[in-house]
Scaffold this motif. Sequence first.
Motif, PDB file in Angstrom:
ATOM      1  N   PHE A 167     -72.243  -7.378 -57.436  1.00 42.82           N
ATOM      2  CA  PHE A 167     -71.306  -6.983 -55.513  1.00 42.82           C
ATOM      3  C   PHE A 167     -70.613  -5.630 -55.929  1.00 42.82           C
ATOM      4  O   PHE A 167     -70.021  -5.072 -57.049  1.00 42.82           O
ATOM      5  CB  PHE A 167     -70.248  -8.359 -54.806  1.00 42.82           C
ATOM      6  N   ASN A 168     -69.841  -5.037 -55.115  1.00 43.47           N
ATOM      7  CA  ASN A 168     -69.312  -3.629 -55.090  1.00 43.47           C
ATOM      8  C   ASN A 168     -67.425  -4.038 -54.150  1.00 43.47           C
ATOM      9  O   ASN A 168     -67.964  -4.381 -52.952  1.00 43.47           O
ATOM     10  CB  ASN A 168     -69.407  -2.029 -54.852  1.00 43.47           C
ATOM     11  N   PHE A 169     -66.651  -3.888 -55.017  1.00 41.25           N
ATOM     12  CA  PHE A 169     -65.369  -4.465 -54.009  1.00 41.25           C
ATOM     13  C   PHE A 169     -65.524  -3.067 -53.168  1.00 41.25           C
ATOM     14  O   PHE A 169     -65.381  -1.528 -53.006  1.00 41.25           O
ATOM     15  CB  PHE A 169     -64.253  -4.309 -54.518  1.00 41.25           C
ATOM     16  N   VAL A 170     -65.223  -3.567 -52.199  1.00 40.18           N
ATOM     17  CA  VAL A 170     -64.747  -1.787 -50.700  1.00 40.18           C
ATOM     18  C   VAL A 170     -63.130  -2.169 -49.863  1.00 40.18           C
ATOM     19  O   VAL A 170     -63.115  -0.965 -50.407  1.00 40.18           O
ATOM     20  CB  VAL A 170     -65.661  -2.872 -49.314  1.00 40.18           C
ATOM     21  N   LYS A 171     -62.934  -3.153 -49.874  1.00 39.87           N
ATOM     22  CA  LYS A 171     -61.672  -3.250 -49.777  1.00 39.87           C
ATOM     23  C   LYS A 171     -60.909  -4.527 -49.262  1.00 39.87           C
ATOM     24  O   LYS A 171     -61.768  -5.479 -49.061  1.00 39.87           O
ATOM     25  CB  LYS A 171     -61.745  -2.504 -48.340  1.00 39.87           C
ATOM     26  N   GLU A 172     -59.582  -4.575 -49.028  1.00 36.74           N
ATOM     27  CA  GLU A 172     -58.895  -5.817 -48.694  1.00 36.74           C
ATOM     28  C   GLU A 172     -58.326  -6.014 -47.785  1.00 36.74           C
ATOM     29  O   GLU A 172     -57.508  -4.865 -46.627  1.00 36.74           O
ATOM     30  CB  GLU A 172     -57.486  -5.850 -49.252  1.00 36.74           C
ATOM     31  N   GLU A 173     -58.592  -6.768 -46.701  1.00 33.50           N
ATOM     32  CA  GLU A 173     -58.508  -7.803 -45.233  1.00 33.50           C
ATOM     33  C   GLU A 173     -57.821  -8.293 -44.635  1.00 33.50           C
ATOM     34  O   GLU A 173     -58.762  -8.886 -45.589  1.00 33.50           O
ATOM     35  CB  GLU A 173     -59.517  -6.435 -44.836  1.00 33.50           C
ATOM     36  N   TYR A 185     -60.300 -10.494 -49.824  1.00 34.08           N
ATOM     37  CA  TYR A 185     -61.264  -9.401 -50.564  1.00 34.08           C
ATOM     38  C   TYR A 185     -62.741  -8.997 -49.793  1.00 34.08           C
ATOM     39  O   TYR A 185     -63.337  -9.709 -49.339  1.00 34.08           O
ATOM     40  CB  TYR A 185     -61.487  -9.672 -51.616  1.00 34.08           C
ATOM     41  N   ILE A 186     -63.168  -7.869 -49.591  1.00 32.64           N
ATOM     42  CA  ILE A 186     -64.950  -8.125 -48.816  1.00 32.64           C
ATOM     43  C   ILE A 186     -65.428  -7.233 -49.988  1.00 32.64           C
ATOM     44  O   ILE A 186     -65.007  -6.125 -50.718  1.00 32.64           O
ATOM     45  CB  ILE A 186     -64.349  -6.824 -47.142  1.00 32.64           C
ATOM     46  N   TYR A 187     -66.419  -7.408 -49.943  1.00 35.79           N
ATOM     47  CA  TYR A 187     -66.871  -7.048 -50.898  1.00 35.79           C
ATOM     48  C   TYR A 187     -68.915  -6.664 -50.611  1.00 35.79           C
ATOM     49  O   TYR A 187     -69.073  -7.305 -49.373  1.00 35.79           O
ATOM     50  CB  TYR A 187     -68.172  -7.828 -51.998  1.00 35.79           C
ATOM     51  N   GLU A 188     -69.517  -5.828 -50.910  1.00 32.98           N
ATOM     52  CA  GLU A 188     -70.865  -5.596 -50.058  1.00 32.98           C
ATOM     53  C   GLU A 188     -71.880  -5.500 -52.058  1.00 32.98           C
ATOM     54  O   GLU A 188     -71.616  -5.074 -52.594  1.00 32.98           O
ATOM     55  CB  GLU A 188     -71.196  -3.642 -50.120  1.00 32.98           C
ATOM     56  N   TRP A 189     -72.994  -5.478 -51.428  1.00 33.69           N
ATOM     57  CA  TRP A 189     -73.645  -5.769 -52.665  1.00 33.69           C
ATOM     58  C   TRP A 189     -74.805  -3.957 -53.374  1.00 33.69           C
ATOM     59  O   TRP A 189     -73.652  -3.466 -52.924  1.00 33.69           O
ATOM     60  CB  TRP A 189     -75.668  -6.031 -52.203  1.00 33.69           C
ATOM     61  N   LYS A 214     -76.359  -5.503 -44.472  1.00 32.82           N
ATOM     62  CA  LYS A 214     -75.459  -5.569 -43.422  1.00 32.82           C
ATOM     63  C   LYS A 214     -74.352  -6.552 -43.497  1.00 32.82           C
ATOM     64  O   LYS A 214     -73.322  -6.847 -43.402  1.00 32.82           O
ATOM     65  CB  LYS A 214     -75.516  -5.956 -41.829  1.00 32.82           C
ATOM     66  N   LEU A 215     -74.545  -7.642 -44.860  1.00 32.30           N
ATOM     67  CA  LEU A 215     -74.147  -8.664 -44.584  1.00 32.30           C
ATOM     68  C   LEU A 215     -72.924  -8.702 -45.685  1.00 32.30           C
ATOM     69  O   LEU A 215     -73.318  -7.429 -46.801  1.00 32.30           O
ATOM     70  CB  LEU A 215     -75.162 -10.192 -45.996  1.00 32.30           C
ATOM     71  N   MET A 216     -71.602  -9.056 -45.676  1.00 34.77           N
ATOM     72  CA  MET A 216     -70.886  -8.308 -46.183  1.00 34.77           C
ATOM     73  C   MET A 216     -70.149  -9.784 -46.735  1.00 34.77           C
ATOM     74  O   MET A 216     -70.179 -10.635 -46.072  1.00 34.77           O
ATOM     75  CB  MET A 216     -69.517  -7.260 -46.068  1.00 34.77           C
ATOM     76  N   ILE A 217     -69.497  -9.426 -47.750  1.00 39.08           N
ATOM     77  CA  ILE A 217     -69.015 -11.008 -48.613  1.00 39.08           C
ATOM     78  C   ILE A 217     -67.584 -10.715 -48.764  1.00 39.08           C
ATOM     79  O   ILE A 217     -67.031 -10.542 -49.056  1.00 39.08           O
ATOM     80  CB  ILE A 217     -69.324 -10.677 -49.865  1.00 39.08           C
TER      81      ILE A 217
END
Length: 152
Positions: free
Chosen positions: A13-19, A23-27, A143-146
């Motif tokens: 996973f790659n870190f996308v942002k903090e919101e 913490y939001i991650y994508e594949w 589309k799915l974010m973790i």
Amino acid sequence: MAFNRALFKSDYFNFVKEENGKYIYEWNLSEEEKQMFKDFGDKAVILPEDFVQKVVKKAEGAGNAAFIKEVQYIDYDVVDEKRKRSFDNQEIDFFFWKDKNFKSQREVRIILPGQLVENHLKYYVPELDGGSNIVDTENLFNKLMISIEKKK
């Protein structure tokens, strides 16, 4: 009996942002890896974090030994004395080997070594009701974010 599932560790996973305290991650998978999972079918089941522990507890409650371990991907073309000894001695490690060509499957297995199953085996684990999600495989990777809640 064996149950198999894919295991995705943090480096997938790659870190996308903090919101909003999460913490939001994508594949972080190649197109080839994504396609491999899509080839398994058009649906995927996202299991709860404690799925394995609950299934093992249920199996042991039914009087079955249960072992869980990541699959070790090996080169079957290479003769390995340790692996041969393990096979000859019918050690449990034998159930956790798979040819290196399948390494992208990232498999984890739950083994019930004393359970011979001809067709299928069912364990009802009521604690899992509502804890898993079925998603389209296409959406899983595109589309799915973790999101993971920040510890306070």
